[in-house]
Design a protein around this motif. Structure first.
Motif, PDB file in Angstrom:
ATOM      1  N   VAL A 115       0.853  -1.193   0.000  1.00 19.15           N
ATOM      2  CA  VAL A 115       0.000   0.000   0.000  1.00 19.15           C
ATOM      3  C   VAL A 115       0.885   1.238   0.000  1.00 19.15           C
ATOM      4  O   VAL A 115       1.602   1.489   0.970  1.00 19.15           O
ATOM      5  CB  VAL A 115      -0.933   0.015   1.223  1.00 19.15           C
ATOM      6  CG1 VAL A 115      -1.798   1.276   1.221  1.00 19.15           C
ATOM      7  CG2 VAL A 115      -1.813  -1.223   1.244  1.00 19.15           C
ATOM      8  N   PRO A 116       0.892   2.039  -1.058  1.00 17.16           N
ATOM      9  CA  PRO A 116       1.726   3.249  -1.081  1.00 17.16           C
ATOM     10  C   PRO A 116       1.225   4.269  -0.074  1.00 17.16           C
ATOM     11  O   PRO A 116       0.025   4.337   0.227  1.00 17.16           O
ATOM     12  CB  PRO A 116       1.578   3.773  -2.517  1.00 17.16           C
ATOM     13  CG  PRO A 116       0.846   2.731  -3.276  1.00 17.16           C
ATOM     14  CD  PRO A 116       0.143   1.847  -2.302  1.00 17.16           C
ATOM     15  N   PHE A 117       2.147   5.063   0.415  1.00 19.66           N
ATOM     16  CA  PHE A 117       1.748   6.083   1.398  1.00 19.66           C
ATOM     17  C   PHE A 117       0.794   7.107   0.794  1.00 19.66           C
ATOM     18  O   PHE A 117      -0.058   7.663   1.499  1.00 19.66           O
ATOM     19  CB  PHE A 117       2.993   6.786   1.947  1.00 19.66           C
ATOM     20  CG  PHE A 117       2.669   7.897   2.902  1.00 19.66           C
ATOM     21  CD1 PHE A 117       2.234   7.617   4.190  1.00 19.66           C
ATOM     22  CD2 PHE A 117       2.771   9.230   2.499  1.00 19.66           C
ATOM     23  CE1 PHE A 117       1.927   8.643   5.069  1.00 19.66           C
ATOM     24  CE2 PHE A 117       2.468  10.257   3.378  1.00 19.66           C
ATOM     25  CZ  PHE A 117       2.046   9.965   4.665  1.00 19.66           C
ATOM     26  N   GLN A 118       0.924   7.374  -0.504  1.00 18.96           N
ATOM     27  CA  GLN A 118       0.055   8.358  -1.137  1.00 18.96           C
ATOM     28  C   GLN A 118      -1.414   7.972  -1.035  1.00 18.96           C
ATOM     29  O   GLN A 118      -2.285   8.847  -1.078  1.00 18.96           O
ATOM     30  CB  GLN A 118       0.444   8.538  -2.609  1.00 18.96           C
ATOM     31  CG  GLN A 118       1.767   9.237  -2.835  1.00 18.96           C
ATOM     32  CD  GLN A 118       2.960   8.317  -2.659  1.00 18.96           C
ATOM     33  OE1 GLN A 118       2.800   7.140  -2.309  1.00 18.96           O
ATOM     34  NE2 GLN A 118       4.151   8.827  -2.922  1.00 18.96           N
ATOM     35  N   VAL A 119      -1.697   6.678  -0.899  1.00 16.93           N
ATOM     36  CA  VAL A 119      -3.083   6.226  -0.806  1.00 16.93           C
ATOM     37  C   VAL A 119      -3.697   6.606   0.540  1.00 16.93           C
ATOM     38  O   VAL A 119      -4.894   6.902   0.633  1.00 16.93           O
ATOM     39  CB  VAL A 119      -3.155   4.700  -1.031  1.00 16.93           C
ATOM     40  CG1 VAL A 119      -4.574   4.169  -0.811  1.00 16.93           C
ATOM     41  CG2 VAL A 119      -2.665   4.356  -2.435  1.00 16.93           C
ATOM     42  N   ILE A 120      -2.902   6.601   1.584  1.00 23.38           N
ATOM     43  CA  ILE A 120      -3.423   6.830   2.937  1.00 23.38           C
ATOM     44  C   ILE A 120      -3.056   8.202   3.494  1.00 23.38           C
ATOM     45  O   ILE A 120      -3.400   8.508   4.640  1.00 23.38           O
ATOM     46  CB  ILE A 120      -2.914   5.744   3.907  1.00 23.38           C
ATOM     47  CG1 ILE A 120      -1.386   5.814   4.017  1.00 23.38           C
ATOM     48  CG2 ILE A 120      -3.354   4.368   3.444  1.00 23.38           C
ATOM     49  CD1 ILE A 120      -0.816   4.908   5.085  1.00 23.38           C
ATOM     50  N   MET A 121      -2.370   9.039   2.734  1.00 21.64           N
ATOM     51  CA  MET A 121      -1.866  10.288   3.291  1.00 21.64           C
ATOM     52  C   MET A 121      -2.997  11.243   3.685  1.00 21.64           C
ATOM     53  O   MET A 121      -2.908  11.920   4.721  1.00 21.64           O
ATOM     54  CB  MET A 121      -0.900  10.962   2.311  1.00 21.64           C
ATOM     55  CG  MET A 121      -1.480  11.328   0.972  1.00 21.64           C
ATOM     56  SD  MET A 121      -0.221  12.002  -0.179  1.00 21.64           S
ATOM     57  CE  MET A 121       0.286  13.474   0.720  1.00 21.64           C
ATOM     58  N   VAL A 122      -4.060  11.310   2.904  1.00 25.90           N
ATOM     59  CA  VAL A 122      -5.153  12.226   3.239  1.00 25.90           C
ATOM     60  C   VAL A 122      -5.897  11.756   4.499  1.00 25.90           C
ATOM     61  O   VAL A 122      -6.097  12.550   5.431  1.00 25.90           O
ATOM     62  CB  VAL A 122      -6.107  12.399   2.050  1.00 25.90           C
ATOM     63  CG1 VAL A 122      -7.319  13.230   2.449  1.00 25.90           C
ATOM     64  CG2 VAL A 122      -5.386  13.063   0.881  1.00 25.90           C
ATOM     65  N   PRO A 123      -6.329  10.477   4.581  1.00 19.26           N
ATOM     66  CA  PRO A 123      -6.944  10.035   5.844  1.00 19.26           C
ATOM     67  C   PRO A 123      -6.017  10.167   7.041  1.00 19.26           C
ATOM     68  O   PRO A 123      -6.463  10.531   8.140  1.00 19.26           O
ATOM     69  CB  PRO A 123      -7.286   8.558   5.562  1.00 19.26           C
ATOM     70  CG  PRO A 123      -7.362   8.448   4.088  1.00 19.26           C
ATOM     71  CD  PRO A 123      -6.362   9.419   3.559  1.00 19.26           C
TER      72      PRO A 123
END
Length: 275
Positions: A115-123
């Motif tokens: 899971v790339p960090f860009q996927v979870i950065m907003v949450p």
């Protein structure tokens, strides 16, 4: 044997070219950091006329690199300590103990690696803002732990799974509790893997820009790599000072790699073989 000698040369020449391509940027940066602005403007590629440490001293004191360096040290040390503690405990549980759902837990941790960090950065940013952890050391440490814990658990699980089960069985027969087995036996046995994983995690945290830039917006709490990135815009007309900041950020990583390169290589292959 001409054939074997030719084979060695065919392998040595590309490796030498790759080594030169890797070392040259660091040498070029160090050379620029030793120049003044006039000397750099006249010829940026020529060797520095003298060893000038003014740019490094200016970057360390006036620019604030000393504060950024301290911030990075605090965050990296705390993050690596928590990662090693949680990673070794989880690795011992998943590698040596069998409980319902252990395979599913391990597969879930393995899936988290992709899971790339860009996927979870907003949450993540919303959660940190809601809990008041934005622009705080604990917030950045928790973010690093969440990001790099799956990698740590995976390597420690692989290492502990390769430990002979007779060691744990003998300790349990002697009346040692599970905590005692972990603390007195498995933790010392896992010291080489812990050192390798600790070095890798320290490099990951030290070189990070995106997570730190997202969670530490104030200049006071910037980490070193974010500070170097900010220098590029602040000192775009003073390239030698910017090069000095880059050199300050690169030297610790270079020293860690030079002295612990064997541990770094072992960490990548930890637990890949038995015995």
């Amino acid at each position: 044997m001409p054939g074997s000698r030719l084979t060695k040369w065919l392998a040595a020449v590309p490796m030498a070219a790759l080594a030169c391509a890797t070392i040259y940027p660091l040498v070029f940066t160090a050379n620029v950091a030793m120049k003044d602005r006039r000397e750099y403007t006249l010829d940026r590629f020529a060797p520095a006329g003298a060893l000038r440490w003014d740019n490094i001293a200016r970057a360390w004191t006036s620019v604030g690199m000393s504060r950024y360096f301290l911030n990075s040290v605090v965050v990296v040390v705390c993050s690596v300590a928590v990662l090693l503690l949680l990673g070794s405990m989880a690795g011992f549980a998943l590698g040596r103990l069998r409980f319902r759902g252990s395979s599913a837990v391990f597969l879930g941790i393995l899936a988290a690696l992709f899971v790339p960090f860009q996927v979870i950065m907003v949450p993540l940013a919303r959660i940190m803002a809601g809990t008041g952890l934005i622009d705080t050391y604990p917030g950045l440490v928790l973010a690093y732990v969440a990001q790099f814990l799956p990698f740590t658990v995976f390597l420690m699980t692989s290492f502990y799974a390769a430990v002979p089960p007779e060691i744990v069985d003998a300790a349990r027969v002697d009346g040692t509790t599970l905590y005692g087995v972990y603390w007195r036996i498995m933790l010392p046995l896992g010291a080489p893997a812990l050192l390798s994983v600790g070095v890798l995690n320290a490099l990951f945290c030290w070189n990070d820009v995106l997570i730190s830039l997202l969670l530490m917006p104030s200049a006071e709490h910037r980490t070193l790599m974010v500070g170097v990135t900010a220098l590029r815009g602040q000192y775009s007309a003073d390239i030698p000072t910017f090069a000095a900041g880059v050199l300050i950020a690169a030297v610790p990583v270079l020293l860690v790699y030079l002295f612990l390169q064997r541990q770094i290589a072992d960490g990548v292959t930890a637990g890949s073989t038995k015995g």
